[in-house]
Design an enzyme around this catalytic site. Structure first.
Site, PDB file in Angstrom:
ATOM      1  N   ASP A   8       0.859  -1.193   0.000  1.00 33.84           N
ATOM      2  CA  ASP A   8       0.000   0.000   0.000  1.00 33.84           C
ATOM      3  C   ASP A   8       0.893   1.241   0.000  1.00 33.84           C
ATOM      4  O   ASP A   8       2.133   1.154  -0.133  1.00 33.84           O
ATOM      5  CB  ASP A   8      -1.023  -0.052   1.156  1.00 33.84           C
ATOM      6  CG  ASP A   8      -0.413   0.242   2.530  1.00 33.84           C
ATOM      7  OD1 ASP A   8       0.822   0.435   2.625  1.00 33.84           O
ATOM      8  OD2 ASP A   8      -1.176   0.280   3.505  1.00 33.84           O
ATOM      9  N   CYS A  65       2.921  -3.206   4.097  1.00 30.25           N
ATOM     10  CA  CYS A  65       2.068  -2.072   4.466  1.00 30.25           C
ATOM     11  C   CYS A  65       2.747  -1.380   5.649  1.00 30.25           C
ATOM     12  O   CYS A  65       3.935  -1.619   5.893  1.00 30.25           O
ATOM     13  CB  CYS A  65       0.626  -2.506   4.749  1.00 30.25           C
ATOM     14  SG  CYS A  65       0.373  -3.546   6.193  1.00 30.25           S
ATOM     15  N   THR A  67       2.421  -1.698   8.912  1.00 29.29           N
ATOM     16  CA  THR A  67       2.838  -2.663   9.946  1.00 29.29           C
ATOM     17  C   THR A  67       3.138  -4.045   9.394  1.00 29.29           C
ATOM     18  O   THR A  67       3.713  -4.882  10.100  1.00 29.29           O
ATOM     19  CB  THR A  67       1.709  -2.841  10.971  1.00 29.29           C
ATOM     20  OG1 THR A  67       0.536  -3.294  10.259  1.00 29.29           O
ATOM     21  CG2 THR A  67       1.396  -1.540  11.698  1.00 29.29           C
ATOM     22  N   HIS A  98       9.023 -24.117   9.248  1.00 34.32           N
ATOM     23  CA  HIS A  98       8.036 -24.789  10.109  1.00 34.32           C
ATOM     24  C   HIS A  98       6.602 -24.589   9.656  1.00 34.32           C
ATOM     25  O   HIS A  98       5.781 -25.491   9.813  1.00 34.32           O
ATOM     26  CB  HIS A  98       8.167 -24.291  11.552  1.00 34.32           C
ATOM     27  CG  HIS A  98       9.389 -24.784  12.242  1.00 34.32           C
ATOM     28  ND1 HIS A  98       9.442 -25.019  13.608  1.00 34.32           N
ATOM     29  CD2 HIS A  98      10.629 -25.095  11.777  1.00 34.32           C
ATOM     30  CE1 HIS A  98      10.653 -25.448  13.935  1.00 34.32           C
ATOM     31  NE2 HIS A  98      11.400 -25.484  12.843  1.00 34.32           N
ATOM     32  N   HIS A 133       6.222 -31.003  10.418  1.00 35.62           N
ATOM     33  CA  HIS A 133       5.740 -29.649  10.104  1.00 35.62           C
ATOM     34  C   HIS A 133       4.669 -29.702   9.013  1.00 35.62           C
ATOM     35  O   HIS A 133       3.683 -28.963   9.064  1.00 35.62           O
ATOM     36  CB  HIS A 133       6.903 -28.757   9.687  1.00 35.62           C
ATOM     37  CG  HIS A 133       7.989 -28.699  10.721  1.00 35.62           C
ATOM     38  ND1 HIS A 133       7.793 -28.142  11.957  1.00 35.62           N
ATOM     39  CD2 HIS A 133       9.257 -29.179  10.711  1.00 35.62           C
ATOM     40  CE1 HIS A 133       8.909 -28.264  12.668  1.00 35.62           C
ATOM     41  NE2 HIS A 133       9.804 -28.890  11.940  1.00 35.62           N
TER      42      HIS A 133
HETATM   43  C1  RB5 Z   1      -2.191   2.741   6.356  1.00 32.89           C
HETATM   44  O1  RB5 Z   1      -2.253   3.955   7.006  1.00 32.89           O
HETATM   45  C2  RB5 Z   1      -1.972   1.620   7.371  1.00 32.89           C
HETATM   46  O2  RB5 Z   1      -3.139   1.430   8.120  1.00 32.89           O
HETATM   47  C3  RB5 Z   1      -1.576   0.344   6.664  1.00 32.89           C
HETATM   48  O3  RB5 Z   1      -0.426   0.569   5.918  1.00 32.89           O
HETATM   49  C4  RB5 Z   1      -1.241  -0.842   7.555  1.00 32.89           C
HETATM   50  O4  RB5 Z   1      -0.331  -0.514   8.548  1.00 32.89           O
HETATM   51  C5  RB5 Z   1      -2.385  -1.615   8.034  1.00 32.89           C
HETATM   52  O5  RB5 Z   1      -2.222  -2.691   8.639  1.00 32.89           O
END
Ligand code: RB5
Length: 149
Positions: A8, A65, A67, A98, A133
């Site tokens: 993203d 993304c 996180t 695994h 596994h």
């Molecule tokens: C975008 O702002 C953010 O929410 C997305 O990149 C991500 O971290 C979502 O899990």
């Protein structure tokens, strides 16, 4: 090896670095974008890359993304996908060995690019160990089948 990659808006800059890192190592990369920092919806990209991977368009995939969580959660809704976000290289090879993970998630707002490259190298160089596994991965697949329409 062919790697599918998608991200993203939060992951665009890290994606460019990872893509170059892989291509410099002679690995083919298929980029599903976004290539912009304009806001997009990570579930659409997670779904698209996951569908392309289960359709056999690549060997493994990387999703990025902010996180690494939202985009891997989305990909995991596609049957046959085992996606996990990693923040260290040890976990990245263990999810291959695994859990037979086929998608690596990265958090561009969490992990710096040098560590992210190590995480990617660790993921793509590891091999599923099979044996006990595989039996556990088969149990995950059985759960998936139970709830598939
Ligand atoms: C975008 O702002 C953010 O929410 C997305 O990149 C991500 O971290 C979502 O899990």
């Amino acid at each position: 090896m062919k790697i599918l990659i998608g991200n993203d808006h939060a992951g665009t800059a890290l994606k460019e670095e990872i893509k170059k890192h892989l291509e410099d190592a002679g690995i083919e990369v298929v980029n599903y974008g976004t290539d912009s920092t304009e806001s997009v919806n990570y579930p659409e990209i997670g779904q698209k890359v996951a569908e392309e991977l289960v359709a056999g368009k690549g060997d493994l995939a990387i999703l990025i993304c902010g996180t690494g969580i939202g985009i891997t959660l989305s990909a995991n809704k596609v049957p046959g996908i085992r996606a996990a976000a990693c923040y260290d290289a040890t976990t990245a090879h263990l999810i291959r060995e695994h859990n037979h993970a086929n998608i690596l998630g990265l958090g561009a707002r969490i992990t710096g690019s040098e560590l992210a490259k190590d995480i990617v190298d660790s993921f793509i160089s590891a091999k599923p160990l099979g044996g006990r596994h595989q039996e556990r991965v088969d149990m995950i697949t059985a759960i998936e089948k139970k709830y598939s329409r």
